[in-house]
Motif scaffolding. Structure first.
Motif, mmCIF file in Angstrom:
data_model
loop_
_atom_site.group_PDB
_atom_site.id
_atom_site.type_symbol
_atom_site.label_atom_id
_atom_site.label_comp_id
_atom_site.label_asym_id
_atom_site.label_seq_id
_atom_site.Cartn_x
_atom_site.Cartn_y
_atom_site.Cartn_z
ATOM 1 N N GLY A 140 -0.175 4.241 -0.360
ATOM 2 C CA GLY A 140 -0.897 5.399 0.146
ATOM 3 C C GLY A 140 -1.081 5.413 1.638
ATOM 4 N N ALA B 299 -9.143 -1.277 2.348
ATOM 5 C CA ALA B 299 -9.223 -1.183 0.891
ATOM 6 C C ALA B 299 -10.673 -1.186 0.420
ATOM 7 C CB ALA B 299 -8.445 -2.324 0.232
ATOM 8 N N THR C 1 -15.288 4.693 2.404
ATOM 9 C CA THR C 1 -14.643 4.567 3.706
ATOM 10 C C THR C 1 -13.642 5.692 3.938
ATOM 11 O OG1 THR C 1 -14.881 2.191 3.583
ATOM 12 C CG2 THR C 1 -13.297 3.025 5.154
ATOM 13 N N GLU C 2 -12.881 6.028 2.922
ATOM 14 C CA GLU C 2 -11.898 7.104 3.065
ATOM 15 C C GLU C 2 -12.579 8.451 3.312
ATOM 16 O OE1 GLU C 2 -9.783 6.747 -0.541
ATOM 17 O OE2 GLU C 2 -8.842 4.835 -0.019
ATOM 18 N N GLY C 3 -13.686 8.710 2.621
ATOM 19 C CA GLY C 3 -14.415 9.952 2.850
ATOM 20 C C GLY C 3 -15.019 10.018 4.243
ATOM 21 N N PHE D 35 -13.872 8.512 6.867
ATOM 22 C CA PHE D 35 -12.746 8.748 7.772
ATOM 23 C C PHE D 35 -12.379 10.231 7.798
ATOM 24 C CE2 PHE D 35 -8.264 9.115 8.778
ATOM 25 C CZ PHE D 35 -8.119 8.283 9.873
ATOM 26 N N GLY D 36 -12.375 10.851 6.620
ATOM 27 C CA GLY D 36 -12.039 12.268 6.558
ATOM 28 C C GLY D 36 -13.046 13.141 7.286
ATOM 29 N N LEU E 267 -2.391 4.014 5.241
ATOM 30 C CA LEU E 267 -3.443 3.165 5.801
ATOM 31 C C LEU E 267 -4.497 2.847 4.739
ATOM 32 C CD1 LEU E 267 -4.552 1.845 8.383
ATOM 33 C CD2 LEU E 267 -5.796 3.976 8.817
ATOM 34 N N THR E 268 -4.751 1.558 4.535
ATOM 35 C CA THR E 268 -5.680 1.159 3.465
ATOM 36 C C THR E 268 -7.131 1.244 3.880
ATOM 37 O OG1 THR E 268 -5.623 -1.172 4.151
ATOM 38 C CG2 THR E 268 -3.966 -0.440 2.565
ATOM 39 N N LEU E 269 -7.411 1.267 5.190
ATOM 40 C CA LEU E 269 -8.798 1.294 5.686
ATOM 41 C C LEU E 269 -9.601 0.125 5.118
ATOM 42 C CD1 LEU E 269 -9.514 5.122 5.344
ATOM 43 C CD2 LEU E 269 -8.857 3.872 7.388
ATOM 44 N N PRO F 71 -13.423 4.777 -1.797
ATOM 45 C CA PRO F 71 -13.589 6.196 -1.434
ATOM 46 C C PRO F 71 -14.647 6.441 -0.373
ATOM 47 C CG PRO F 71 -14.527 5.741 -3.595
ATOM 48 C CD PRO F 71 -13.771 4.522 -3.208
ATOM 49 N N SER G 283 0.850 -1.189 0.000
ATOM 50 C CA SER G 283 0.000 0.000 0.000
ATOM 51 C C SER G 283 0.887 1.240 0.000
ATOM 52 C CB SER G 283 -0.919 -0.003 1.224
ATOM 53 O OG SER G 283 -1.644 1.194 1.298
#
Length: 270
Positions: free
Chosen positions: A229, A235, A240-242, A244-245, A231-233, A238, A227
């Protein structure tokens, strides 16, 4: 005068033909036994012994749920026709024997040796025709790129595009695929365990299965697919990444703003 010549031969006994036939059959059998290879008979004997051993193991560890002859009970489905591959997958991943009933039986520590698993698979296989345990040539990894296309089309909706797994309905879930052996991946596609559909060779060819195995083993192996980038969260993409943000990053900014405001001196009234 002319005298007819007397017949010197005697009349044959009515059982003579049967005796000759039996003698010929015995001689043929003796010649075949002397020159034919013994591998076929030894293989049959070995298979019979394996089935008997598997039946004993099955009676102790599996019959309480599946019945003595795999006919199934109210606590477990029938195993007639599931094939040897289903046994190798379920017992080889520790899912069976199940600790307790539930919406889905998770993988856990394997309690049987591979030899015992093979014996139980032989017994269950004798109950009805089904998929056999694949050989190493069958589940050898294929083309990663082609496997990625097939995986995203047939598997990603449950297992996630990176094989991280995901939730299903009614308490079920698609398990993560990291650490799963190529043989068990192939068997899962062949047998369709639990909520997963099965993909026989008539639906998905052996080459396609090999390509999917190549993609899964490559994608879930950090050494081959690191990975870059951070932490993959999981994988999970977006969404999950959003999330998290919004929760952590935006929350931290709000907290900093409140902290600054609390320490800013108030202006005096004139």
């Amino acid at each position: 005068m002319f005298q007819p010549k007397q017949l010197s031969s005697r009349r044959r006994h009515p059982l003579a033909a049967i005796v000759v036939l039996l003698f010929a059959l015995a001689a043929t059998g003796g010649i075949y036994a002397a020159f034919a290879p013994a591998s076929s008979a030894q293989a049959d004997s070995s298979t019979s012994l394996s089935i008997e051993q598997g039946k004993k193991l099955f009676a102790v560890g599996c019959s309480s749920c599946h019945g003595l002859n795999g006919e199934g009970t109210k606590d477990g489905p029938t195993l007639v026709g599931v094939g040897q591959a289903a046994v190798d997958f379920q017992v080889g991943t520790g899912r069976m024997p199940a600790q307790q009933p539930g919406a889905q039986i998770p993988a856990k520590k394997v309690i049987y040796s591979q030899a015992d698993i093979d014996h139980m698979a032989a017994f269950v296989g004798s109950l009805g025709a089904g998929p056999l345990i694949p050989t190493a040539d069958q589940y050898a990894p294929g083309n990663v790129a082609r496997g990625g296309e097939l995986f995203r089309t047939n598997c990603a909706m449950c297992h996630n595009f990176a094989g991280s797994g995901g939730a299903l309905s009614e308490g079920k879930f698609a398990p993560p695929l990291d650490g799963v052996s190529p043989k068990h991946i192939y068997e899962a596609m062949q047998t369709g365990p639990q909520s997963m559909p099965n993909f026989p060779d008539s639906t998905m060819t052996q080459q396609n299965k090999q390509d999917i195995i190549a993609y899964v083993t490559h994608t879930t192996n950090p050494a081959k697919n690191p990975s870059y980038g951070g932490l993959t969260l999981g994988a999970l993409g977006p969404v999950t990444e959003g999330l998290f943000g919004w929760i952590f990053a935006l929350g931290a900014l709000i907290g900093i703003a409140i902290w600054i405001a609390a320490r800013t001196p108030k202006a005096k009234k004139s």
